[in-house]
Scaffold this motif. Structure first.
Motif, PDB file in Angstrom:
ATOM      1  N   ILE A 217       0.840  -1.203   0.000  1.00 20.66           N
ATOM      2  CA  ILE A 217       0.000   0.000   0.000  1.00 20.66           C
ATOM      3  C   ILE A 217       0.874   1.251   0.000  1.00 20.66           C
ATOM      4  N   ILE A 218       0.792   1.997  -1.097  1.00 25.57           N
ATOM      5  CA  ILE A 218       1.481   3.289  -1.187  1.00 25.57           C
ATOM      6  C   ILE A 218       0.655   4.323  -0.429  1.00 25.57           C
ATOM      7  N   LYS A 219      -0.647   4.325  -0.712  1.00 23.67           N
ATOM      8  CA  LYS A 219      -1.559   5.291  -0.101  1.00 23.67           C
ATOM      9  C   LYS A 219      -2.930   4.645  -0.005  1.00 23.67           C
ATOM     10  N   GLY A 220      -3.585   4.831   1.132  1.00 17.13           N
ATOM     11  CA  GLY A 220      -4.933   4.310   1.282  1.00 17.13           C
ATOM     12  C   GLY A 220      -5.084   3.420   2.502  1.00 17.13           C
ATOM     13  N   CYS A 221      -6.287   2.889   2.645  1.00 20.74           N
ATOM     14  CA  CYS A 221      -6.614   2.015   3.768  1.00 20.74           C
ATOM     15  C   CYS A 221      -7.516   0.905   3.238  1.00 20.74           C
ATOM     16  N   LEU A 222      -7.203  -0.342   3.598  1.00 20.85           N
ATOM     17  CA  LEU A 222      -7.950  -1.501   3.121  1.00 20.85           C
ATOM     18  C   LEU A 222      -8.322  -2.384   4.303  1.00 20.85           C
ATOM     19  N   LYS A 223      -9.220  -3.327   4.050  1.00 22.89           N
ATOM     20  CA  LYS A 223      -9.583  -4.310   5.074  1.00 22.89           C
ATOM     21  C   LYS A 223      -9.643  -5.688   4.446  1.00 22.89           C
ATOM     22  N   SER A 224      -9.191  -6.680   5.206  1.00 24.00           N
ATOM     23  CA  SER A 224      -9.281  -8.087   4.838  1.00 24.00           C
ATOM     24  C   SER A 224     -10.332  -8.692   5.764  1.00 24.00           C
ATOM     25  N   TYR A 225     -11.306  -9.411   5.198  1.00 26.90           N
ATOM     26  CA  TYR A 225     -12.421  -9.875   6.020  1.00 26.90           C
ATOM     27  C   TYR A 225     -13.108 -11.080   5.389  1.00 26.90           C
ATOM     28  N   PHE A 226     -13.985 -11.694   6.178  1.00 20.86           N
ATOM     29  CA  PHE A 226     -14.896 -12.700   5.642  1.00 20.86           C
ATOM     30  C   PHE A 226     -16.259 -12.465   6.260  1.00 20.86           C
ATOM     31  N   VAL A 227     -17.270 -12.974   5.607  1.00 22.44           N
ATOM     32  CA  VAL A 227     -18.644 -12.860   6.087  1.00 22.44           C
ATOM     33  C   VAL A 227     -19.101 -14.259   6.460  1.00 22.44           C
ATOM     34  N   ASP A 228     -19.580 -14.428   7.705  1.00 26.52           N
ATOM     35  CA  ASP A 228     -19.992 -15.756   8.161  1.00 26.52           C
ATOM     36  C   ASP A 228     -21.366 -16.132   7.604  1.00 26.52           C
ATOM     37  N   ASP A 229     -21.834 -17.333   7.931  1.00 29.54           N
ATOM     38  CA  ASP A 229     -23.104 -17.846   7.406  1.00 29.54           C
ATOM     39  C   ASP A 229     -24.308 -17.005   7.828  1.00 29.54           C
ATOM     40  N   ASN A 230     -24.156 -16.221   8.892  1.00 29.29           N
ATOM     41  CA  ASN A 230     -25.243 -15.355   9.363  1.00 29.29           C
ATOM     42  C   ASN A 230     -25.168 -13.956   8.766  1.00 29.29           C
ATOM     43  N   GLY A 231     -24.205 -13.731   7.868  1.00 26.93           N
ATOM     44  CA  GLY A 231     -24.067 -12.427   7.235  1.00 26.93           C
ATOM     45  C   GLY A 231     -23.264 -11.420   8.042  1.00 26.93           C
ATOM     46  N   LYS A 232     -22.613 -11.867   9.117  1.00 26.39           N
ATOM     47  CA  LYS A 232     -21.824 -10.970   9.959  1.00 26.39           C
ATOM     48  C   LYS A 232     -20.399 -10.865   9.409  1.00 26.39           C
ATOM     49  N   GLU A 233     -19.918  -9.632   9.281  1.00 27.97           N
ATOM     50  CA  GLU A 233     -18.571  -9.375   8.783  1.00 27.97           C
ATOM     51  C   GLU A 233     -17.554  -9.486   9.917  1.00 27.97           C
ATOM     52  N   HIS A 234     -16.446 -10.206   9.654  1.00 25.69           N
ATOM     53  CA  HIS A 234     -15.349 -10.350  10.604  1.00 25.69           C
ATOM     54  C   HIS A 234     -14.079  -9.828   9.932  1.00 25.69           C
ATOM     55  N   ILE A 235     -13.524  -8.741  10.464  1.00 28.50           N
ATOM     56  CA  ILE A 235     -12.326  -8.148   9.875  1.00 28.50           C
ATOM     57  C   ILE A 235     -11.090  -8.793  10.491  1.00 28.50           C
ATOM     58  N   LEU A 236     -10.247  -9.347   9.623  1.00 33.84           N
ATOM     59  CA  LEU A 236      -9.021 -10.015  10.056  1.00 33.84           C
ATOM     60  C   LEU A 236      -7.862  -9.048  10.148  1.00 33.84           C
ATOM     61  N   GLN A 237      -7.825  -8.087   9.229  1.00 32.11           N
ATOM     62  CA  GLN A 237      -6.674  -7.194   9.141  1.00 32.11           C
ATOM     63  C   GLN A 237      -7.089  -5.895   8.473  1.00 32.11           C
ATOM     64  N   PHE A 238      -6.492  -4.821   8.936  1.00 33.29           N
ATOM     65  CA  PHE A 238      -6.537  -3.558   8.216  1.00 33.29           C
ATOM     66  C   PHE A 238      -5.174  -3.397   7.546  1.00 33.29           C
ATOM     67  N   GLY A 239      -5.125  -2.597   6.510  1.00 36.26           N
ATOM     68  CA  GLY A 239      -3.863  -2.285   5.861  1.00 36.26           C
ATOM     69  C   GLY A 239      -3.801  -0.803   5.548  1.00 36.26           C
ATOM     70  N   MET A 240      -2.678  -0.190   5.898  1.00 39.18           N
ATOM     71  CA  MET A 240      -2.462   1.227   5.611  1.00 39.18           C
ATOM     72  C   MET A 240      -1.107   1.385   4.921  1.00 39.18           C
ATOM     73  N   GLU A 241      -0.696   2.606   4.711  1.00 42.82           N
ATOM     74  CA  GLU A 241       0.555   2.894   4.010  1.00 42.82           C
ATOM     75  C   GLU A 241       1.714   2.055   4.556  1.00 42.82           C
ATOM     76  N   ASN A 242       2.510   1.516   3.620  1.00 42.19           N
ATOM     77  CA  ASN A 242       3.694   0.702   3.907  1.00 42.19           C
ATOM     78  C   ASN A 242       3.371  -0.685   4.441  1.00 42.19           C
TER      79      ASN A 242
END
Length: 194
Positions: A58-83
């Motif tokens: 990541i040069i610039k920005g913010c991202l998220k790594s996630y999965f959605v469970d069988d009930n539709g709930k989002e679980h974020i595993l990791q955020f990612g920012m610059e570098n």
């Protein structure tokens, strides 16, 4: 008056040189294995179920790594920012389909390297093999610390630790995403701030 030529150091070179040193020629060779892309807010770089053959820096920005469970709930595993580096690592290393999705929280500017190019680069340049080995160790330590925090700390302690480690994250990410990262409801997170 003599003009002074200032050569800007590429941010990826600065990042790599925190671990190993590179000559100009070596860095040019490394950079030739990467491609640059820009993604808008809410755009995916990886969708669940697709083959993952790229690792992103990541040069610039913010991202998220996630999965959605069988009930539709989002679980974020990791955020990612610059570098930071981000991908679905199991899928990238094993060349299988992704179990997670990664999308942009903000407009993002990224460099990526394909699995094939990374394999070629590390085979041809052992300095980069050492670089990625060190980054992998750092990543494993961070993952171990996150698991330990989840197992031994209260939600409030996890929140405070995250705030202490990554204060800028709280300015860039909605509270509902912080709650999804900590594994609590938005309401629970609001009570922590009260």
């Amino acid at each position: 008056m003599a003009s002074i030529k200032i050569r800007m150091i590429h941010p990826l070179r600065q990042h790599i040189e925190e671990i190993i040193s590179l000559t100009d020629e070596e860095f040019d060779f490394v950079l030739s294995h990467f491609k640059q892309i820009k993604k808008r807010k809410h755009q995916y770089i990886i969708q669940e179920g697709e083959l993952v053959n790229k690792e992103y820096w990541i040069i610039k920005g913010c991202l998220k790594s996630y999965f959605v469970d069988d009930n539709g709930k989002e679980h974020i595993l990791q955020f990612g920012m610059e570098n930071w580096w981000i991908t679905d690592y199991e899928s990238f290393v094993k060349q299988t389909t992704s179990k997670t999705a990664i999308d942009c929280i903000e407009d993002s500017d990224l460099l990526y390297i394909s699995f094939e190019n990374r394999e070629k680069l590390t085979a041809q340049m052992h300095k980069m093999e050492r670089f990625w080995a060190k980054k992998s160790k750092i990543g494993r330590i961070a993952l171990q610390n996150r698991i330990l925090s989840l197992l031994k700390n209260s939600t409030k302690e996890q929140y405070e630790l995250l705030l202490q480690q990554y204060p800028k994250l709280f300015q860039r990410v909605p509270k509902k995403m912080i709650a999804a990262y900590l594994g609590v409801s938005r309401e629970t997170l609001s009570r922590l701030n009260a």
